[in-house]
Write a protein that holds these residues in place. Structure first.
Motif, PDB file in Angstrom:
ATOM      1  N   ILE A  36      -1.867  19.132  -3.089  1.00 43.49           N
ATOM      2  CA  ILE A  36      -0.857  17.832  -2.850  1.00 43.49           C
ATOM      3  C   ILE A  36      -2.716  16.931  -2.191  1.00 43.49           C
ATOM      4  O   ILE A  36      -3.717  17.079  -2.113  1.00 43.49           O
ATOM      5  CB  ILE A  36      -0.181  18.262  -1.128  1.00 43.49           C
ATOM      6  N   LYS A  37      -2.360  15.742  -3.367  1.00 47.51           N
ATOM      7  CA  LYS A  37      -3.163  14.335  -3.094  1.00 47.51           C
ATOM      8  C   LYS A  37      -2.776  13.347  -2.519  1.00 47.51           C
ATOM      9  O   LYS A  37      -1.730  12.601  -1.989  1.00 47.51           O
ATOM     10  CB  LYS A  37      -3.840  13.943  -4.005  1.00 47.51           C
ATOM     11  N   LEU A  38      -3.676  12.973  -1.402  1.00 49.45           N
ATOM     12  CA  LEU A  38      -3.810  12.146  -0.464  1.00 49.45           C
ATOM     13  C   LEU A  38      -3.955  10.666  -0.460  1.00 49.45           C
ATOM     14  O   LEU A  38      -5.470  11.016  -0.683  1.00 49.45           O
ATOM     15  CB  LEU A  38      -3.820  12.418   1.050  1.00 49.45           C
ATOM     16  N   GLY A  39      -3.559   9.267  -0.932  1.00 48.37           N
ATOM     17  CA  GLY A  39      -4.005   7.881  -0.674  1.00 48.37           C
ATOM     18  C   GLY A  39      -4.285   7.424   0.142  1.00 48.37           C
ATOM     19  O   GLY A  39      -3.359   7.914   1.762  1.00 48.37           O
ATOM     20  N   LYS A  40      -4.136   6.268   0.063  1.00 40.03           N
ATOM     21  CA  LYS A  40      -3.969   5.374   1.539  1.00 40.03           C
ATOM     22  C   LYS A  40      -2.676   5.635   2.276  1.00 40.03           C
ATOM     23  O   LYS A  40      -1.850   5.748   3.736  1.00 40.03           O
ATOM     24  CB  LYS A  40      -4.216   4.160   1.509  1.00 40.03           C
ATOM     25  N   LYS A  41      -1.723   5.039   1.448  1.00 41.44           N
ATOM     26  CA  LYS A  41      -0.230   5.046   2.120  1.00 41.44           C
ATOM     27  C   LYS A  41       0.787   6.210   0.536  1.00 41.44           C
ATOM     28  O   LYS A  41       1.495   6.172   0.286  1.00 41.44           O
ATOM     29  CB  LYS A  41       0.106   4.203   2.470  1.00 41.44           C
ATOM     30  N   GLN A  42      -0.316   7.060   0.137  1.00 40.75           N
ATOM     31  CA  GLN A  42       0.249   7.581  -0.864  1.00 40.75           C
ATOM     32  C   GLN A  42       0.827   9.362  -0.980  1.00 40.75           C
ATOM     33  O   GLN A  42      -0.903  10.019  -0.530  1.00 40.75           O
ATOM     34  CB  GLN A  42       0.560   7.204  -2.125  1.00 40.75           C
ATOM     35  N   ILE A  43       1.645   9.924  -1.248  1.00 41.19           N
ATOM     36  CA  ILE A  43       1.296  11.412  -1.427  1.00 41.19           C
ATOM     37  C   ILE A  43       1.120  11.513  -3.101  1.00 41.19           C
ATOM     38  O   ILE A  43       2.033  11.080  -3.543  1.00 41.19           O
ATOM     39  CB  ILE A  43       2.235  11.925  -0.704  1.00 41.19           C
ATOM     40  N   ARG A  44       0.338  12.327  -3.822  1.00 42.30           N
ATOM     41  CA  ARG A  44       0.717  12.419  -5.062  1.00 42.30           C
ATOM     42  C   ARG A  44       0.789  14.209  -4.762  1.00 42.30           C
ATOM     43  O   ARG A  44      -0.302  14.556  -4.441  1.00 42.30           O
ATOM     44  CB  ARG A  44      -0.484  12.267  -5.793  1.00 42.30           C
TER      45      ARG A  44
END
Length: 121
Positions: free
Chosen positions: A102-110
């Motif tokens: 699980i990779k978290l960005g500012k307002k996203q999950i990849r």
């Protein structure tokens, strides 16, 4: 309704005819409830693209159980879980036990397959 080589030949034969006339002459016409004519432009253009060898995606892609269109929107559940449904995992060919980082960005999950390359970095 004409398809394939017959459709291409008819379109070529009609040359400078209007779009409505092309659709009508190639048989992409149906009747409304009131008896008036409905020109099926979408079906005509899809058949024309297919006749020219252009595919716009696999048949059934974006469809869930019962042929419903997938929304590609997920809602966080009351317990905080985020559920990705079976229709989505089936489209990707995922199997039980497949693992993701699980990779978290500012307002996203990849979700990145474990051992797979993260193409967006």
């Amino acid at each position: 309704m004409l398809t394939g080589a017959e459709l291409l030949a008819k379109v070529k034969e009609l040359g400078d005819a209007s779009k409505s006339e092309l659709v009508r002459e190639c048989g992409y016409v149906s009747s409304k409830k009131d008896g008036s004519e409905r020109l099926n432009f979408t079906a005509f253009y899809e058949a024309l693209l297919e006749a020219k060898g252009v595919t716009l995606g696999e048949s059934g892609m974006g469809k869930g159980p019962g042929g419903r269109k997938l929304s590609f929107v997920a809602t966080v559940q009351g317990n905080g879980n985020l559920l990705v449904g079976k229709a989505y995992t089936a489209q990707l060919g995922l199997e039980p036990g497949d693992e993701f980082e699980i990779k978290l960005g500012k307002k996203q999950i990849r979700l990145v397959p474990v051992g797979g390359a993260d193409e967006e970095e």
